[in-house]
Scaffold this motif. Structure first.
Motif, short mmCIF file in Angstrom:
data_model
loop_
_atom_site.label_atom_id
_atom_site.label_comp_id
_atom_site.label_asym_id
_atom_site.label_seq_id
_atom_site.Cartn_x
_atom_site.Cartn_y
_atom_site.Cartn_z
N TYR A 34 0.90 -1.43 -0.12
CA TYR A 34 -0.05 -0.15 -0.22
C TYR A 34 0.89 1.37 0.24
CZ TYR A 34 -3.76 -3.60 1.00
OH TYR A 34 -4.57 -4.65 1.52
N THR A 94 -15.83 6.66 -1.41
CA THR A 94 -16.68 4.91 -1.03
C THR A 94 -17.20 4.82 -2.86
OG1 THR A 94 -17.03 3.74 -0.05
CG2 THR A 94 -18.28 5.54 0.21
N PRO A 343 -10.63 1.39 -10.12
CA PRO A 343 -9.46 2.47 -9.40
C PRO A 343 -9.03 3.76 -9.88
CG PRO A 343 -9.55 0.05 -8.13
CD PRO A 343 -10.68 0.23 -9.88
N TYR A 355 -9.66 6.37 -0.12
CA TYR A 355 -11.00 5.40 -0.23
C TYR A 355 -11.24 4.65 0.84
CZ TYR A 355 -14.29 2.45 -2.71
OH TYR A 355 -15.06 1.34 -3.11
N ALA A 357 -13.28 1.67 2.33
CA ALA A 357 -13.09 0.24 1.84
C ALA A 357 -13.40 -0.55 2.81
CB ALA A 357 -11.88 -0.24 1.13
N GLU A 361 -12.30 -5.41 -0.59
CA GLU A 361 -11.59 -4.04 -1.20
C GLU A 361 -10.06 -4.05 -0.86
OE1 GLU A 361 -15.13 -0.93 -2.80
OE2 GLU A 361 -14.87 -1.58 -0.07
N ILE A 362 -10.10 -3.90 0.23
CA ILE A 362 -8.86 -3.95 1.28
C ILE A 362 -8.02 -4.66 0.46
CG2 ILE A 362 -7.29 -3.93 3.18
CD1 ILE A 362 -9.48 -2.59 4.66
N PHE A 365 -6.99 -4.05 -3.42
CA PHE A 365 -6.59 -2.87 -3.09
C PHE A 365 -5.05 -3.13 -2.82
CE2 PHE A 365 -9.47 0.50 -3.37
CZ PHE A 365 -9.43 0.77 -4.12
N ILE A 382 -6.30 3.92 2.13
CA ILE A 382 -7.49 2.39 1.93
C ILE A 382 -7.94 2.15 3.50
CG2 ILE A 382 -7.85 0.38 1.14
CD1 ILE A 382 -6.82 2.50 -1.00
#
Length: 546
Positions: A34, A94, A343, A355, A357, A361-362, A365, A382
């Motif tokens: 990340y 979101t 995204p 964002y 999440a 989703e995390i 990402f 995130i």
């Protein structure tokens, strides 16, 4: 406010994965995947500067957003849209597919997280503005995930209420957001009226649903009007990416994907392989990460066997690279990004700093950092959305009666059920009455012996009385057994009530139930209560008493 560590939900509930657990509680284990630690809000300035520097087309995008939001009658967003037009404004974003009446409860929690986080950031960073934006995933084509809601009826049974525009369902309906409600939707509304239990709020709730979901409206429009109505006091801005003008800004992204595929996918495959050494890869990239709208459907584009040719997966249609580029130039709205590119498109259209999440989703990402680098975009922070279970009074009463801890409830419901059902299992009715009969028979025998010593002719009278006494004792025994059976039935019903309210379909409440059920019982003031009670920086599963 009570909460439960997400570890108690893993791996059974809520899409909680090992990666998500580390993301929330041991970020250092996943930080290489990340761009920024969501827990470190004191050093955001460099990211803020990067996002603002990279953002383009602000004035034009805001004009489009004004058109969209006013069309959705989302006039409460006017002030936030004006802020968004300023060069020092960032977006807290979101998104979710445009499910019927907002879909499962977690959509509501996502929105509350985005709004409360925006407010917090606006207070913390006085030189900048932060606006909550909901990205309508209107291009998603999974209709059967979006076409229904689930609520409890007056018998506390979970019912599914769904809309199907045709008698014979199609496999590919195309972008869900564009599907219009036809005259068949009236039966859905009537079903709602029949299934929702009577309450002081029912007429208002049904009236609200009917005002936002009408024949001729499409899924995206109705979703925005429904959610916009619930959050009318908070200035939530909607963005619908399936817009001809917005798609013009995405042409360079689509063109690069067409020209350079599968370069991006290979980058994603590399990081996915690294992820899978310890965790899992949430999504699988395709050779080309684009869809094409074709004959009412939405189909993945993939290379054909012939060099320089493409085809649509699931449709008999082939075309050359030149033909695809012509579509891009003349009708970019016909192209649509998949989960890898979405995204990137979102953060091209918006100055996204955060964002919000969910767990899944995390997880995906974690695969997308190379995509942001590839397109020269700053990857946003995130931020984990609020996760919660709402406890109704009837459920709270059961939990308190049997002294149930939430940790054991989420980690092993079956053991909780066993605990409740066996709480008084030491009561031995048969054993107790066997001893009592024996004592009475012994006492009655002594009475008979004593009476016979005085007058032998009274023996029959004693036997007759003894028989009646034992009969009445046996009658009490039968009534006690029946009462205990009823008591056990009540306990079993209470266990079932617990399970269906807290774990409908063996999943946590937020992933199954629709907000309509709670609005019908507790009124529209529920939204304000959730705003007050839910904590945006509580990174555990929250427990909210109603």
């Amino acid at each position: 406010m009570q909460s439960v560590n997400f570890r108690y939900l893993f791996p059974n509930y809520g899409g909680v994965t090992r990666l998500f657990i580390d993301y929330v509680y041991n970020f250092k284990n996943v930080q290489r995947f990340y761009n920024y630690n969501f827990n470190d809000l004191d050093n955001l300035n460099s990211l803020i500067e990067s996002v603002l520097k990279n953002y383009k087309n602000r004035e034009k995008v805001v004009e489009i957003l004004k058109r969209q939001n006013f069309y959705y009658e989302n006039f409460s967003a006017r002030e936030k849209l004006e802020l968004l037009s300023r060069d020092n404004t960032l977006a807290v974003v979101t998104g979710q597919q445009v499910g019927l009446m907002s879909g499962p409860l977690y959509t509501i929690y996502k929105i509350i997280t985005a709004i409360k986080l925006s407010d917090f950031l606006s207070e913390k960073f006085k030189d900048f503005n932060f606006v909550p934006v909901f990205y309508l995933e209107s291009e998603d084509h999974d209709f059967f995930e979006a076409n229904h809601v689930k609520v409890f009826n007056s018998s506390n049974e979970l019912v599914k209420i769904e809309f199907n525009p045709e008698d014979t369902p199609r496999e590919n309906y195309g972008p869900v957001g564009e599907i219009k409600f036809n005259d068949r939707f009236e039966s859905v509304l009537r079903k709602f009226e029949e299934e929702l239990q009577d309450s002081e709020f029912k007429n208002d709730v049904i009236s609200f649903v009917r005002s936002t979901y009408k024949e001729g409206f499409n899924f995206a429009e109705s979703f925005a009007k429904f959610v916009g109505g619930l959050f009318k006091n908070h200035g939530l801005v909607f963005l619908n990416p399936n817009d001809a003008e917005l798609k013009r800004f995405l042409v360079p992204i689509f063109e690069r994907e067409i020209d350079e595929h599968p370069k991006l996918s290979n980058l994603i495959v590399d990081v996915s392989a690294e992820l899978e050494e310890r965790y899992h890869a949430q999504v699988k990239p395709r050779a080309m990460n684009l869809f094409l709208f074709y004959r009412g459907g939405r189909y993945p584009i993939e290379p054909a066997e012939e060099k320089g040719m493409f085809r649509l997966k699931g449709a008999r249609f082939k075309f050359s690279k030149g033909e695809l580029k012509h579509i891009l130039e003349t009708n970019p709205q016909a192209l649509s990004p998949n989960v890898i590119l979405r995204p990137i498109c979102q953060d091209t259209l918006l100055p996204t700093i955060f964002y919000v999440a969910g767990p899944s989703e995390i997880a995906y990402f974690a695969q997308l950092k190379p995509a942001y680098i590839y397109f020269g975009l700053p990857m946003p922070v995130i931020f984990p959305r609020i996760s919660a279970t709402l406890i109704e009074p009837k459920v709270r009463k059961i939990l308190e009666k049997y002294k149930v801890e939430f940790e054991e409830l989420f980690s092993d419901f079956s053991s909780v059920a066993k605990k409740i059902s066996t709480m008084d299992s030491d009561i031995d009715i048969d054993g107790f009455f066997k001893v009592m009969r024996s004592r009475f028979e012994s006492l009655l025998g002594e009475v008979k012996d004593f009476v016979l010593g005085i007058e032998p002719s009274l023996g029959g009278a004693v036997d007759n009385s003894a028989s009646k006494i034992l009969y009445h004792i046996n009658n009490i025994y039968e009534k006690t057994v029946n009462a205990n059976q009823k008591r056990n039935e009540i306990i079993l019903k209470q266990i079932e009530k617990l399970k269906i309210n807290l774990f409908p379909e063996n999943e946590i409440q937020e992933r199954v139930l629709n907000v309509i059920y709670f609005l019908n019982k507790y009124g529209f003031g529920l939204i304000d209560k959730l705003f007050d009670d839910l904590e945006v920086f509580e990174f555990n599963h929250q427990i909210i008493y109603l």
